[in-house]
Enzyme design. Structure first.
Site, short mmCIF file in Angstrom:
data_model
loop_
_atom_site.label_atom_id
_atom_site.label_comp_id
_atom_site.label_asym_id
_atom_site.label_seq_id
_atom_site.Cartn_x
_atom_site.Cartn_y
_atom_site.Cartn_z
N GLY A 69 33.54 25.70 20.66
CA GLY A 69 33.17 26.00 19.54
C GLY A 69 33.52 24.85 18.55
N THR A 103 27.71 19.15 17.72
CA THR A 103 28.40 20.00 17.45
C THR A 103 29.89 19.54 17.05
OG1 THR A 103 26.98 21.72 18.62
CG2 THR A 103 29.18 22.34 17.77
N VAL A 104 30.44 19.07 18.23
CA VAL A 104 31.91 18.63 18.18
C VAL A 104 31.92 17.37 17.13
CG1 VAL A 104 33.72 17.75 19.37
CG2 VAL A 104 32.15 19.45 20.37
N VAL A 113 39.63 20.18 27.95
CA VAL A 113 39.95 21.27 28.62
C VAL A 113 40.42 22.29 27.61
CG1 VAL A 113 41.32 22.72 30.39
CG2 VAL A 113 40.63 20.20 30.72
N GLY A 171 24.13 32.10 21.49
CA GLY A 171 24.34 30.70 21.45
C GLY A 171 25.62 30.43 22.48
N LYS A 223 34.58 16.38 29.36
CA LYS A 223 35.28 16.93 30.46
C LYS A 223 34.56 16.08 31.59
CE LYS A 223 32.84 21.09 29.96
NZ LYS A 223 32.32 20.72 28.32
N LYS A 253 36.79 20.83 34.75
CA LYS A 253 38.30 21.14 34.12
C LYS A 253 39.34 21.36 35.04
CE LYS A 253 35.64 23.30 30.11
NZ LYS A 253 35.44 24.74 29.58
N ASP A 306 31.05 23.65 35.50
CA ASP A 306 31.68 23.36 34.18
C ASP A 306 33.40 23.52 34.39
OD1 ASP A 306 32.11 23.07 30.92
OD2 ASP A 306 33.07 25.05 31.40
N GLY A 348 39.01 23.59 24.93
CA GLY A 348 38.59 23.45 23.52
C GLY A 348 39.57 23.26 22.77
#
Length: 405
Positions: A298, A10-11, A127, A182, A100, A200, A196, A129
């Site tokens: 995202g 995705t990224v 951290v 999602g 991260k 961060k 998660d 996004g």
């Protein structure tokens, strides 16, 4: 300038897209230097992809290409990302990442390697996004003594809690909706148990106070024990429940750092952060409270932060930015249960008389349908260990920290 991307998920695919669609604005910021993606590393096949001729499954194609000066690592995980990143840095290439987990576990080693080799290792996207936070903390707030940081650092848990607060969904219903949309993985453990957010917190704490903090030093508590009854009680006190990562300076040699559900009262900048959005509040002695808000994940928001770091590396290709932190210590992060005083929300099977006999000053809460043998209240300020002592032999249903942010 030739650049490469490791990981085309995705990224990573977003990084390639942002570079190609924003080349003019990128060139304006690099003094005319165009970023050209020459390699994309991924073990998967992408038949028919418009970048099919750029794909490679051999890391050495990137490592040995002397024209590649900057590499984006968007693979995730520690291995093989750490091995690849270290080899790239030692070969004289700058690396940027959204990973991260890698920064939290191995950031110190990679920053030291970058310093030795005169290159840069940047991780704005690790951290928050697309929220700018790493660079502002390192540069814009450098004239402040940072006193603390509190952040809504995970969009999945914030979405779940928002649905519980606004729509009356149970935790299980809100989690399923997050998965259907999602926002949550099939295995949501890392999100809902606070792991998660913990990673961060490690990065923010290391940057804010200059010593590396490892995930095993940060206590993480998730949101699985939060119920609609808790939400209702807290609402009667004009508050909401958020999963917060918190960092507080104790003295020059110690900090407290932890992840847990926390009550935030209406009026706080964090109280109105809903859905999948993130927010990070930094408290400095000179500037006071400043809040950074935006999409915490995202494809394109995160990719934009990765590409911004690539641009920074391109501008500083012949010199290294002063950036990073030093070694930590085993006793650097103290047990917040013993040192931090704060109010607590308590829900228990008890009567008001018993509570008043144990506590000096409490605020009782109420909700619709409250059982006659159930009580909920907010205590005055005390350590969590002191609270535990006062609640000994009581049938406690839930305890939630109350934040002062």
């Amino acid at each position: 300038m030739k650049v490469a991307v490791m990981g085309y998920g995705t990224v990573g695919s977003g990084v390639v897209e942002v570079i190609e669609t924003h080349n003019k604005s990128i060139a304006n910021r690099t003094g005319g230097e165009i970023l050209e993606v020459s390699h994309i590393l991924d073990l998967r096949d992408f038949p028919g992809d418009e970048h099919e001729d750029l794909f490679t499954k051999d890391f050495n194609d990137i490592l040995n290409d002397e024209d590649v000066m900057v590499v984006a690592e968007t693979m995730g995980g520690v291995n093989p990302a750490y091995d690849f990143t270290m080899k790239l840095i030692e070969s004289g290439k700058s690396v940027v990442t959204s990973n991260k987990e890698l920064v939290a576990q191995k950031g110190l080693e990679l920053l030291e390697a970058a310093e030795r080799n005169g290159v840069n290792y940047l991780f704005e996207a690790s951290v928050g996004g697309g929220i700018p936070i790493i660079r502002p903390m390192a540069q814009c707030l450098s004239a402040n003594n940072i006193e603390g940081v509190a952040g809504i650092l995970n969009g999945t848990t914030n979405f779940i809690l928002t649905k519980m607060i606004e729509d009356g969904m149970t935790f299980e219903e809100a989690l399923k909706l997050a998965q259907d949309n999602g926002y949550a993985e099939k295995d949501p453990t890392a999100d809902i148990e606070g792991f998660d957010a913990c990673r961060k917190v490690c990065i923010l704490a290391s940057l804010a106070f200059g010593k590396h903090v490892y995930p095993n030093q940060v206590r993480a508590e998730g949101i699985t024990k939060i119920t609609l009854e808790d939400v209702s009680y807290v609402s009667s006190a004009n508050g909401v429940i958020k999963l917060l990562g918190q960092i507080k300076k104790i003295d020059d040699d110690s900090i407290a750092a932890f992840v847990s559900p926390a009550i935030v009262f209406n009026g706080s900048q964090l109280a109105s952060v809903n859905g999948v959005f993130n927010a990070i509040l930094v408290r400095g002695d000179a500037v006071g409270d400043v809040c950074f808000y935006g999409p915490g994940a995202g494809k394109l928001p995160t990719a934009s932060a990765v590409v911004a770091d690539m641009v920074d590396c391109a501008v500083h290709v012949d010199r290294r930015k002063t950036f990073g932190w030093g070694e930590g210590a085993e006793d650097y992060v103290v047990d917040e249960k013993t040192v931090l005083k704060m109010p607590f929300y308590v829900r228990a099977k008890a009567g008001c008389g018993e509570i008043m006999a144990r506590f000096n000053d409490v605020k009782f809460l109420n909700r619709k349908g409250q059982p006659s043998d159930e009580v909920a209240f907010i205590t005055d300020s005390m350590t969590e260990n002191e609270l535990t002592s006062k609640l000994e032999n009581m049938d406690v249903i839930n305890i939630i920290k109350v934040t002062d942010y």
